[in-house]
Design an enzyme around this catalytic site. Sequence first.
Site, PDB file in Angstrom:
ATOM      1  N   SER A  63       0.797  -1.230   0.000  1.00 35.71           N
ATOM      2  CA  SER A  63       0.000   0.000   0.000  1.00 35.71           C
ATOM      3  C   SER A  63       0.828   1.279   0.000  1.00 35.71           C
ATOM      4  CB  SER A  63      -0.927   0.021   1.218  1.00 35.71           C
ATOM      5  OG  SER A  63      -1.884  -0.984   1.116  1.00 35.71           O
ATOM      6  N   LYS A  72       0.625   3.594  -2.910  1.00 33.42           N
ATOM      7  CA  LYS A  72      -0.546   4.454  -3.144  1.00 33.42           C
ATOM      8  C   LYS A  72      -0.201   5.936  -3.068  1.00 33.42           C
ATOM      9  CE  LYS A  72      -3.581   0.841  -1.371  1.00 33.42           C
ATOM     10  NZ  LYS A  72      -4.384   0.321  -0.249  1.00 33.42           N
ATOM     11  N   TYR A 104      -2.695  -2.561 -10.816  1.00 32.50           N
ATOM     12  CA  TYR A 104      -2.755  -2.356  -9.368  1.00 32.50           C
ATOM     13  C   TYR A 104      -1.988  -3.453  -8.628  1.00 32.50           C
ATOM     14  CZ  TYR A 104      -4.813  -1.901  -4.708  1.00 32.50           C
ATOM     15  OH  TYR A 104      -5.005  -1.756  -3.352  1.00 32.50           O
ATOM     16  N   TYR A 134      -4.458   2.416   7.750  1.00 31.12           N
ATOM     17  CA  TYR A 134      -5.646   1.574   7.889  1.00 31.12           C
ATOM     18  C   TYR A 134      -6.544   2.097   9.012  1.00 31.12           C
ATOM     19  CZ  TYR A 134      -2.476  -1.229   5.080  1.00 31.12           C
ATOM     20  OH  TYR A 134      -1.595  -1.641   4.133  1.00 31.12           O
ATOM     21  N   VAL A 186       1.268  -3.850   4.006  1.00 30.81           N
ATOM     22  CA  VAL A 186       1.267  -5.162   4.658  1.00 30.81           C
ATOM     23  C   VAL A 186       2.553  -5.946   4.376  1.00 30.81           C
ATOM     24  CG1 VAL A 186      -1.225  -5.408   4.831  1.00 30.81           C
ATOM     25  CG2 VAL A 186      -0.052  -6.220   2.769  1.00 30.81           C
TER      26      VAL A 186
END
Lengths: 259, 259, 259, 259
Positions: free
Chosen positions: B19, B22, B144, B195, B213
């Site tokens: 992530s 992003k 992605y 998160y 993660v």
Amino acid sequence: MDGTVHSVGDFHVRFSMQSITKVFTLALVMSRADHGIWRRVGREPSGSAFNSLYQLEFENGIPRNPLINPGAIVVTDQLLSDTGDALSALLDLLRAETGNPELSVDSVTAGSEAETGHRNRALAYLMASFDNMRNPVPEALDHYFRQCSITISTEELARAGLLLARHGVRADGGRLIDHGDARRIMSIMLNCGTYDAAGEFAYRIGLPCKSGVGGGILAIVPGRYSVATWGPGLDTKGNSVAGAAALEAFTDLTHCSVF
Amino acid sequence: MDGTVHSVGDFHVRFSMQSITKVFTLALVMSRADHGIWRRVGREPSGSAFNSLYQLEFENGIPRNPLINPGAIVVTDQLLSDTGDALSALLDLLRAETGNPELSVDSVTAGSEAETGHRNRALAYLMASFDNMRNPVPEALDHYFRQCSITISTEELARAGLLLARHGVRADGGRLIDHGDARRIMSIMLNCGTYDAAGEFAYRIGLPCKSGVGGGILAIVPGRYSVATWGPGLDTKGNSVAGAAALEAFTDLTHCSVF
Amino acid sequence: MDGTVHSVGDFHVRFSMQSITKVFTLALVMSRADHGIWRRVGREPSGSAFNSLYQLEFENGIPRNPLINPGAIVVTDQLLSDTGDALSALLDLLRAETGNPELSVDSVTAGSEAETGHRNRALAYLMASFDNMRNPVPEALDHYFRQCSITISTEELARAGLLLARHGVRADGGRLIDHGDARRIMSIMLNCGTYDAAGEFAYRIGLPCKSGVGGGILAIVPGRYSVATWGPGLDTKGNSVAGAAALEAFTDLTHCSVF
Amino acid sequence: MDGTVHSVGDFHVRFSMQSITKVFTLALVMSRADHGIWRRVGREPSGSAFNSLYQLEFENGIPRNPLINPGAIVVTDQLLSDTGDALSALLDLLRAETGNPELSVDSVTAGSEAETGHRNRALAYLMASFDNMRNPVPEALDHYFRQCSITISTEELARAGLLLARHGVRADGGRLIDHGDARRIMSIMLNCGTYDAAGEFAYRIGLPCKSGVGGGILAIVPGRYSVATWGPGLDTKGNSVAGAAALEAFTDLTHCSVF
């Protein structure tokens, strides 16, 4: 139940069965002893839109009942596992019960479903993420989309519906599902068969019904009749306006509501 | 910001960015004038799990922010439309900022993501059903999944993070995004970058952070430093336990929290 | 922080503090060692409206954070248990920090809150059903409604806010809460202090803020200033339009955003 | 329907009616021409727990149906407005239909309800916040709590239930509600009368039922019988285990299911 048919209007016009097929795929899956389908789908009213994801997410990928979209996808997925060809299994059943061996899929409708069915794909992948799909999602959905596109006339649909009116006995006198399972299917129809308007249908018509966005409605008078209507104009909840009105008039005149 | 690097531990080990990418895809999309991305994704905390569908359904397919999964899928989808190759665009940026032209995707991780990413498919198809995807879902998700599998070391990640610490200025002195957009990205990181633990991180560490993660965390001290940590053990919310502890100790000792 | 005040406009007009009081009741509760408040309320952004019930129901009566209505009701309930008189405790604090011993409740506003506060009653009883209220609901809400109706001027509010800018040190040099707890309160303000627009405020203004529907906003530049604005016109999310614009201009001109 | 009573077991023991009263308050409200109750409450299955707030919040304070708690509170509120004394109106009806003029409230149960009914208060205040309560909440709830505490025996309950089996005709031959309204009430019972287990009851028993947490269940065979059971052991959904088993055996033996 003696096979006499009373018809009025365009009873030979074929329309797309859409969600009405869900009743018959469910019967096919339930016809196997030890089918285990109730571990994969519930039997309670959903209280939310027929294609909603949020309830499915909160309830860990187990759809509320087999007549909302995710529930029907699970049932088709299981029929595919059980038979190797869910579409053919359904067509075989409907051809036998209607007496029309030509019953088939309208490929134009099936293709357009497959193109626009993003929400159904979302539902299926969400269930896959909870390990509640047995076949690859695209394959299961292909069977689902094509099943929904079977075309049928009201006369044929009424004949097929006798399977439930006779509590599971087929046109040829054989038994598909037992008496109790036929009752179960009809109770699910009454509670969940007409999208978000199940309560309204239960009151106005008082019969187990299943509607489809193709404009058809199948209603059962348990132990007596099967009634099918078709009218393409839908209300905001997706049920045929003319069909609902006809069924309401029918039960008002005949007093054959279950209540 | 002068390029001096202080390292301790396994700072040359490469791990999967996940992530953390992003933040950089968002910067790339925002680098285009008139990008219009805020019509497709919001900028508020989500209050629900990073991969939840129900909020997305209630809010008509517009994800809450670009750092939860559906938001990042939208951003990648837009980068794909803008550049024709989202993965290459991101790799180009990261190679330039880290100074490592060998930076690449770990194809094993990418393949396993693609196999198990049912929930991300559900999210993407749900957005497609609301007409918030511009490319075919499988293609956008392929970019992605592969982006998430870029491997990087903490030293490289810290160098790349200077892009934000310098408020949008690249390693070569050019500007990728303007000062205000860099502030916006950092404010989203503080609110939504870790998160469901954003509030806890804001308190304990008090710096804009983005976790993955794969065990990495990128933290920014605006106008001063970029800090990267890696530790593979994750807490129940998906953040690196050792990384969070290290960052907390760092801000306690240096008093460089933004508060 | 040296006590110098810069003012413009109607800085002596008193307005209703409303939700801005939540910051100070929280500080009072946190001032007790072993306060245990974090067992009764969370510290994460809520992602839903400030007075929403559904998240509270799903999360078993534990509000997401102390700055949404149910969270603030819990904090007031605890202050009432701790002190025997939550309203007096808050008035004492605000009078000391503002230097105005006349600060008081506008009983007209308090009465109208009490009459129309049905949703706050629903929130409180829902928490009571989860055993997260210690005092009888009507009594706790009486303190809550009256606290919200304390009237204050921007000059006074700015003085009171220095408590946070000084990381917990009071006007008289004593300490109310420790440095870390002041940071925690400011991080919650940044994440959750402006209703559903916390992300937008974090970007546009980049300071910990708390707004109230009386038109006031309190903003903190940690370690340096406290800023208070008042403008009665609210946007759809309940934040003062003029106040937000003034704060945005302020941080643009002074570059004192935390990012 | 001829008044013959068949009994077995503790048929003279009185138990608390609890939610079973909801059927009779609804009949009383519907007995007024132009009652307008369907503008204040829906007629669809709820799909969520009988005392849930979130659906009520999303649907602007209009409960899904009159047999879940918020719906029944609205019905009692309307009966209070219509008659000035909802409890007396209900007692008068039940005394007349049971033939027992001594039927009354168990004040111990009523008091304990009133003390612990925080969630019902939350529901009522939430509806008040949407302007769907006509009487002050404490007053309406006082009638609601006391109604629920009326004690009755199975023999008396069966007699009272004949009102529905006779499609609205009272014990004295007069008519309380018309035939169609009696059908509507029974269809709501089938869909929503047994908390979250309505689908299960529809299948297993196939009769309109209303259960109460006092252990009673009222079932109607439209046009023929009324059946009442009592057994204090409840399953996890709040329905009497023994009562459900007895009713299932009854419909299996008599084939008087509506399906």
